[in-house]
Design a protein around this motif. Structure first.
Motif, mmCIF file in Angstrom:
data_model
loop_
_atom_site.group_PDB
_atom_site.id
_atom_site.type_symbol
_atom_site.label_atom_id
_atom_site.label_comp_id
_atom_site.label_asym_id
_atom_site.label_seq_id
_atom_site.Cartn_x
_atom_site.Cartn_y
_atom_site.Cartn_z
ATOM 1 N N LEU A 183 -13.911 -14.018 -9.542
ATOM 2 C CA LEU A 183 -14.053 -12.698 -8.929
ATOM 3 C C LEU A 183 -12.913 -12.461 -7.956
ATOM 4 C CD1 LEU A 183 -16.981 -13.627 -9.833
ATOM 5 C CD2 LEU A 183 -17.849 -12.193 -8.011
ATOM 6 N N TRP A 184 -12.554 -11.200 -7.785
ATOM 7 C CA TRP A 184 -11.622 -10.799 -6.735
ATOM 8 C C TRP A 184 -12.345 -9.818 -5.827
ATOM 9 C CZ3 TRP A 184 -6.764 -8.882 -9.913
ATOM 10 C CH2 TRP A 184 -6.246 -9.949 -10.665
ATOM 11 N N HIS A 185 -12.092 -9.933 -4.531
ATOM 12 C CA HIS A 185 -12.622 -8.898 -3.648
ATOM 13 C C HIS A 185 -11.519 -8.313 -2.783
ATOM 14 C CE1 HIS A 185 -12.808 -10.990 0.254
ATOM 15 N NE2 HIS A 185 -13.395 -12.014 -0.322
ATOM 16 N N ALA A 186 -11.656 -7.040 -2.486
ATOM 17 C CA ALA A 186 -10.687 -6.328 -1.660
ATOM 18 C C ALA A 186 -10.787 -6.810 -0.224
ATOM 19 C CB ALA A 186 -10.949 -4.824 -1.726
ATOM 20 N N LEU A 187 -9.657 -6.935 0.429
ATOM 21 C CA LEU A 187 -9.643 -7.170 1.860
ATOM 22 C C LEU A 187 -9.729 -5.825 2.571
ATOM 23 C CD1 LEU A 187 -6.833 -9.871 2.091
ATOM 24 C CD2 LEU A 187 -9.305 -10.239 2.205
ATOM 25 N N PRO A 188 -10.475 -5.722 3.663
ATOM 26 C CA PRO A 188 -10.469 -4.477 4.436
ATOM 27 C C PRO A 188 -9.034 -4.105 4.805
ATOM 28 C CG PRO A 188 -12.157 -5.972 5.249
ATOM 29 C CD PRO A 188 -11.341 -6.755 4.261
ATOM 30 N N GLU A 189 -8.786 -2.823 4.983
ATOM 31 C CA GLU A 189 -7.420 -2.369 5.224
ATOM 32 C C GLU A 189 -6.762 -3.103 6.389
ATOM 33 O OE1 GLU A 189 -6.860 1.873 5.223
ATOM 34 O OE2 GLU A 189 -8.427 2.153 3.714
ATOM 35 N N LYS A 190 -7.505 -3.413 7.432
ATOM 36 C CA LYS A 190 -6.930 -4.099 8.592
ATOM 37 C C LYS A 190 -6.533 -5.537 8.279
ATOM 38 C CE LYS A 190 -11.434 -5.543 10.471
ATOM 39 N NZ LYS A 190 -11.249 -6.982 10.234
ATOM 40 N N ASP A 191 -7.058 -6.092 7.180
ATOM 41 C CA ASP A 191 -6.782 -7.483 6.812
ATOM 42 C C ASP A 191 -5.896 -7.609 5.574
ATOM 43 O OD1 ASP A 191 -8.446 -8.740 8.838
ATOM 44 O OD2 ASP A 191 -10.168 -7.978 7.699
ATOM 45 N N GLU A 192 -5.491 -6.495 4.988
ATOM 46 C CA GLU A 192 -4.749 -6.573 3.725
ATOM 47 C C GLU A 192 -3.479 -7.412 3.845
ATOM 48 O OE1 GLU A 192 -5.604 -2.839 0.835
ATOM 49 O OE2 GLU A 192 -4.407 -2.361 2.609
ATOM 50 N N GLU A 193 -2.797 -7.319 4.981
ATOM 51 C CA GLU A 193 -1.530 -8.038 5.147
ATOM 52 C C GLU A 193 -1.698 -9.305 5.988
ATOM 53 O OE1 GLU A 193 1.232 -7.240 3.538
ATOM 54 O OE2 GLU A 193 0.257 -5.483 2.622
ATOM 55 N N THR A 194 -2.901 -9.880 5.960
ATOM 56 C CA THR A 194 -3.143 -11.109 6.695
ATOM 57 C C THR A 194 -2.313 -12.256 6.122
ATOM 58 O OG1 THR A 194 -4.906 -12.488 7.616
ATOM 59 C CG2 THR A 194 -5.077 -11.939 5.283
#
Length: 285
Positions: A120-131
């Motif tokens: 499975l893949w899950h989206a990172l919240p926008e604030k964490d996308e570039e973690t």
């Protein structure tokens, strides 16, 4: 009706064998933060055959791999080298960009072997996308295992039935496995969005039969009771509803321009390489 959609899979090729893909779907892109759901197998390989996915990139997401049978060798650009075996959970956080491969150890590939599992893949919240990219591996003993209404449950991610998994999450996320005997019933946990996947067997939700290799997506904020009409293995996924994501190849983001940048970076060989697996890669389609 508790069921919003009943989904049957599309078949996709994944490095030499076929998988059943349920998400994303034309009816519904995501269930909670989950936007990619593959069932790998059940498959039986002759010696010399099996999983052989060359290095490829990801951004702005996290991959989650869980096996019922078999083994996959995970390598990534952080230097991770990890054999995934049944019951373990592999969480790879792509963040601002990661490269990984999925192959097999020689001792596995040299003999007939099987594979059966979920990726499975899950989206990172926008604030964490570039973690910062990260790799987390949880052994089977780390995963809460308990009985709920007589049903064996493994809680891979999130909280349910009074238990909480130690697996890292970035948003309200749920992922569990339940092994039901014929005649068992199980009420689903509370979740804003929820889907039930039947790995094997057959369950009923109200008067609707959900057979093996089918996924039932519930109406938002619905709680349903599952009745096992035969011995069944199920996975339940869900969590908080998230904004639309854009998907192209292995790239997922809330921003189309970020995907275009990632495509250029992969073509320009600017993603980091996988130590010990530097010679091959999957070209941008």
């Amino acid at each position: 009706m508790a069921i919003k959609y009943l989904i049957r899979p599309k078949t996709k090729d994944l490095g030499g064998f076929h998988v059943r893909r349920f998400l994303p779907h034309s009816e519904q892109q995501m269930v909670g933060p989950w936007f990619f759901f593959d069932h790998m197998g059940p498959a039986t390989f002759d010696a010399g055959e099996g999983i052989n996915v060359r290095p490829h990139p990801h951004i702005n997401l996290a991959t989650v791999t869980y096996l019922f049978e078999g083994e996959i060798l995970h390598r990534d650009s952080l230097g991770s080298y990890q054999a995934i075996v049944p019951g373990d959970l592999n969480l790879m956080v792509a963040g601002k960009g990661i490269t990984h491969s999925e192959r097999e150890r020689d001792e596995i590939n040299s003999m007939p072997h099987k594979l059966n599992g979920l990726q499975l893949w899950h989206a990172l919240p926008e604030k964490d996308e570039e973690t910062t990219p990260a790799f987390h591996h949880y052994k089977a003993d780390d995963i809460p295992h308990f009985s709920e209404a007589g049903v064996d449950v493994d809680l891979m991610m999130g909280s349910a039935y009074g238990f909480t998994s130690p697996v890292k999450i970035f948003a309200d996320t749920l992922y569990l496995k339940a092994k039901m005997k014929k005649g068992d019933s199980l009420s689903t946990p509370n979740s804003e969005q929820l889907a039930i996947y039947v790995v094997s067997g057959e369950v009923k939700i109200e008067d609707k039969v959900v057979s093996a290799y089918e996924m039932a997506i519930l109406e938002d904020k619905q709680v349903a009771t599952l009745y096992a009409s035969q011995d069944s293995l199920i996975a339940i996924v869900g969590g908080e509803k998230m904004p639309k994501r854009y998907i192209e190849w292995n790239f997922v983001s809330s921003r189309t321009e970020r995907i275009e940048q990632a495509k250029q970076d992969w073509q320009g060989l600017r993603f980091p390489k996988v130590p010990g697996d530097e010679e091959e890669y999957i070209p941008l389609p």
